[in-house]
Every structure is written in C-alpha cells, then in structure tokens.
Design an enzyme around this catalytic site. Structure first.
Site, PDB file in Angstrom:
ATOM      1  N   GLY A  85       0.819  -1.212   0.000  1.00 19.35           N
ATOM      2  CA  GLY A  85       0.000   0.000   0.000  1.00 19.35           C
ATOM      3  C   GLY A  85       0.847   1.253   0.000  1.00 19.35           C
ATOM      4  O   GLY A  85       0.451   2.295   0.520  1.00 19.35           O
ATOM      5  N   ALA A 143       1.787   3.381  -2.274  1.00 21.27           N
ATOM      6  CA  ALA A 143       1.578   4.483  -3.223  1.00 21.27           C
ATOM      7  C   ALA A 143       0.753   5.628  -2.653  1.00 21.27           C
ATOM      8  O   ALA A 143       0.717   6.712  -3.233  1.00 21.27           O
ATOM      9  CB  ALA A 143       0.915   3.960  -4.499  1.00 21.27           C
ATOM     10  N   GLY A 172      -1.543   7.290   1.144  1.00 20.84           N
ATOM     11  CA  GLY A 172      -1.993   7.194   2.527  1.00 20.84           C
ATOM     12  C   GLY A 172      -0.931   6.781   3.523  1.00 20.84           C
ATOM     13  O   GLY A 172       0.214   7.223   3.477  1.00 20.84           O
ATOM     14  N   ILE A 173      -1.326   5.910   4.434  1.00 14.75           N
ATOM     15  CA  ILE A 173      -0.427   5.472   5.505  1.00 14.75           C
ATOM     16  C   ILE A 173       0.783   4.732   4.949  1.00 14.75           C
ATOM     17  O   ILE A 173       1.902   4.897   5.441  1.00 14.75           O
ATOM     18  CB  ILE A 173      -1.195   4.577   6.499  1.00 14.75           C
ATOM     19  CG1 ILE A 173      -2.283   5.389   7.212  1.00 14.75           C
ATOM     20  CG2 ILE A 173      -0.243   3.958   7.517  1.00 14.75           C
ATOM     21  CD1 ILE A 173      -3.237   4.555   8.045  1.00 14.75           C
ATOM     22  N   ASP A 193       2.292  -1.981  -4.442  1.00 11.31           N
ATOM     23  CA  ASP A 193       0.963  -1.409  -4.644  1.00 11.31           C
ATOM     24  C   ASP A 193       0.462  -1.813  -6.024  1.00 11.31           C
ATOM     25  O   ASP A 193       1.169  -2.496  -6.778  1.00 11.31           O
ATOM     26  CB  ASP A 193       0.995   0.120  -4.497  1.00 11.31           C
ATOM     27  CG  ASP A 193      -0.288   0.665  -3.869  1.00 11.31           C
ATOM     28  OD1 ASP A 193      -1.389   0.285  -4.346  1.00 11.31           O
ATOM     29  OD2 ASP A 193      -0.199   1.466  -2.918  1.00 11.31           O
ATOM     30  N   ASP A 243      -1.690  -7.191  -7.451  1.00  5.00           N
ATOM     31  CA  ASP A 243      -3.029  -7.091  -6.892  1.00  5.00           C
ATOM     32  C   ASP A 243      -3.161  -8.134  -5.787  1.00  5.00           C
ATOM     33  O   ASP A 243      -3.260  -9.335  -6.055  1.00  5.00           O
ATOM     34  CB  ASP A 243      -4.064  -7.335  -7.988  1.00  5.00           C
ATOM     35  CG  ASP A 243      -5.493  -7.179  -7.491  1.00  5.00           C
ATOM     36  OD1 ASP A 243      -5.692  -6.982  -6.273  1.00  5.00           O
ATOM     37  OD2 ASP A 243      -6.421  -7.241  -8.320  1.00  5.00           O
ATOM     38  N   GLY A 257      -5.016  -1.882   1.988  1.00  2.00           N
ATOM     39  CA  GLY A 257      -6.370  -2.215   2.395  1.00  2.00           C
ATOM     40  C   GLY A 257      -7.411  -1.386   1.676  1.00  2.00           C
ATOM     41  O   GLY A 257      -7.094  -0.400   1.008  1.00  2.00           O
ATOM     42  N   SER A 275      -7.698  -1.676  12.239  1.00  3.86           N
ATOM     43  CA  SER A 275      -8.500  -0.447  12.295  1.00  3.86           C
ATOM     44  C   SER A 275      -9.281  -0.419  13.594  1.00  3.86           C
ATOM     45  O   SER A 275      -9.619  -1.470  14.164  1.00  3.86           O
ATOM     46  CB  SER A 275      -9.484  -0.399  11.121  1.00  3.86           C
ATOM     47  OG  SER A 275     -10.404   0.676  11.273  1.00  3.86           O
ATOM     48  N   TYR A 307     -16.155  -4.287   6.077  1.00  2.00           N
ATOM     49  CA  TYR A 307     -14.885  -3.692   6.503  1.00  2.00           C
ATOM     50  C   TYR A 307     -14.574  -4.031   7.957  1.00  2.00           C
ATOM     51  O   TYR A 307     -13.479  -4.514   8.272  1.00  2.00           O
ATOM     52  CB  TYR A 307     -14.930  -2.179   6.310  1.00  2.00           C
ATOM     53  CG  TYR A 307     -13.662  -1.475   6.734  1.00  2.00           C
ATOM     54  CD1 TYR A 307     -12.492  -1.625   6.010  1.00  2.00           C
ATOM     55  CD2 TYR A 307     -13.637  -0.655   7.866  1.00  2.00           C
ATOM     56  CE1 TYR A 307     -11.317  -0.985   6.391  1.00  2.00           C
ATOM     57  CE2 TYR A 307     -12.475  -0.008   8.254  1.00  2.00           C
ATOM     58  CZ  TYR A 307     -11.318  -0.173   7.523  1.00  2.00           C
ATOM     59  OH  TYR A 307     -10.164   0.458   7.909  1.00  2.00           O
TER      60      TYR A 307
END
Length: 260
Positions: free
Chosen positions: A9, A11, A13-14, A33, A42, A72, A112, A154
């Site tokens: 992940g 690329a 955000g976090i 990513d 993927d 995510g 989360s 989620y």
C-alpha cells in the site's frame, strides 16, 4: 547496517507516509501497490500474492528486516475481504521466511479501530477459518445492501485480522522465531480511502459520531507511520500480539474500562 523493509500500500496514505519516513531514516524500502511501486501486484488475487513473494525474493536477495502490511480497502465490496484479510495474512506468511534471515526481524499490520464496531459474525468465522471462497460469497451477500449490512464487511475484515495477530504472534512461527508481530488500529486518517467520507464539515462531523476522536480529531498519515516505524524497528524487542489504537481516543471512548 541498513535495514530493508517491505511496505504494501506504498503508493498512498499510511503506506506512502511509512515508506517516506523509513527512507528518510536511511532504510531501503521495497514498495508494493497496484501502481507507482517497486512491485505492482493485486493482493486480492492468489496470483498477485505469489508474485509478491517472488518479486520480494528477487529484489531483497532473500533477506528482509521488516514487513509492513498496510494495503487495504474500506469499501462495502467483496474485494475488501480479499485484500484486508487474505492479502494481509498472505503478505505476512509469505514473507516470513525472508524475515528469518534478519538479525532483528519485525512484522506489523494495519488493522482499524473499526474492529471495535459491529461485525457480521458469519463472515468473521469464515475469515478466521481461512475459507476465502466462502468468505467472498458471504461478502457478496452483504454487499447487496451497501448502506446497511454492507458496512459490516470492513469491520469484519479488521476484527478477524486483529484476532489473527493476537493468535499468531505468541506462536512458534513468530514469537518462537524471535519476530515481534503486532498491529495498529487507526481512527479516521486523511487518505484517499477516506477522502469522500470527510469531504465536507457535515460528513466529517457525522463520521466522528461513529468514530469519536476527542484528541485532536482526524489525523494525518504520519501519525500512524511513526508508530509503524517503531514497531518495525530493532528497538521493539518484546511487544507481542498487540493491537495499538492510533485513534484520537476512540477505543477509550467506545470500550471505556474494558481492556484486552
């Protein structure tokens, strides 16, 4: 010696904030990513998960010091189950052999605070059992009502992921191999994933009713990246199986006196 880390992940955000922080400290980071990354795969697919391991092996030479499973989705769709749970678990399990070659291996995953919200018990049970086909089928049923039970996809994926960390971290594959495995549970973070949810003051206020954040409100990705970086560092020698909430107080407000 320079540490080598893998960040999924990476690329946005976090994940992006974590990659940039680690690089600013002189670490080598292999970003993963769908696009704009060293490894473009993927993680909702079995082929993507296999390719991840093969490419990390090629780029790292078979030695990885820390794995940050950040990738995510927060959408009421089956793909959320595929990447949030099965993709994250496959990332950690698939890259664990490379951690064994490190002098100070570490692993951390992003869960989360939504894990504290209502869930679909059937979906959580299927995730915990590792039955991806049945879990996807259940998510497809829930997704037919995105405004109601669809939202449980989620939270269910994150509840199951937190449970996986709690169960696996003290076991032989992780603690027994001297690999601290932990998770973080962010509250509302300013990322592309939450952009629409907090696009107006009204929407933000409504979301904060569900996710109360009395300490400084909505957070920036760097607030989570700093904790992730410490959890993945050589300094972290004994934290095991913890889900640490970076949520501005949501956990304390929602669960009160309850403790893990």
């Amino acid at each position: 010696m320079t540490r080598t880390s893998v960040v999924t992940g990476s690329a946005s955000g976090i994940g992006k904030a974590t990659k940039e922080l680690l690089e600013s400290r002189g670490e080598r980071v292999i970003g993963v990513d769908l696009h704009d990354a060293d490894i473009e795969v993927d993680l909702t697919t079995a082929a993507g998960r296999v390719a991840l391991v093969e490419e990390v092996r090629r780029l790292s030479g078979g030695v990885v010091d820390a794995v940050y499973a950040v990738a995510g989705l927060a959408l009421p769709v089956p793909a959320t189950v595929a990447v949030n749970y099965f993709g994250a678990v496959a990332t950690l399990a698939g890259l664990r052999p490379f951690l064994l070659a490190s002098a100070a291996p570490r692993a951390v995953v992003v869960s989360s605070m939504a894990a504290l919200h209502p869930v679909d018990d059937e979906l959580v049970a299927l995730l915990t059992a590792g039955d991806e086909a049945a879990a996807i089928e259940r998510a497809e049923v829930l997704a037919k009502e995105p405004e109601t039970v669809g939202s449980l996809i989620y939270s269910s994926s994150k509840r199951a992921l937190s449970r996986w960390v709690r169960r696996e971290a003290p076991a032989a594959d992780w603690a027994g191999a001297s690999i601290p495995l932990n998770a973080v549970g962010p509250g509302i973070i300013v990322t592309p994933m939450t952009a629409e949810m907090i696009s107006t003051e009204e929407k933000t206020a409504a979301l904060l009713e569900l996710v109360p954040m009395p300490l400084n409100g909505v957070a920036q990705p760097g607030s989570v990246a700093g904790l992730l970086a410490w959890l993945g560092s050589a300094e972290n020698t004994h934290l095991c199986g913890q889900v640490i909430y970076v949520d501005g107080g949501s956990d304390a407000v929602i669960r009160g006196d309850s403790v893990w």
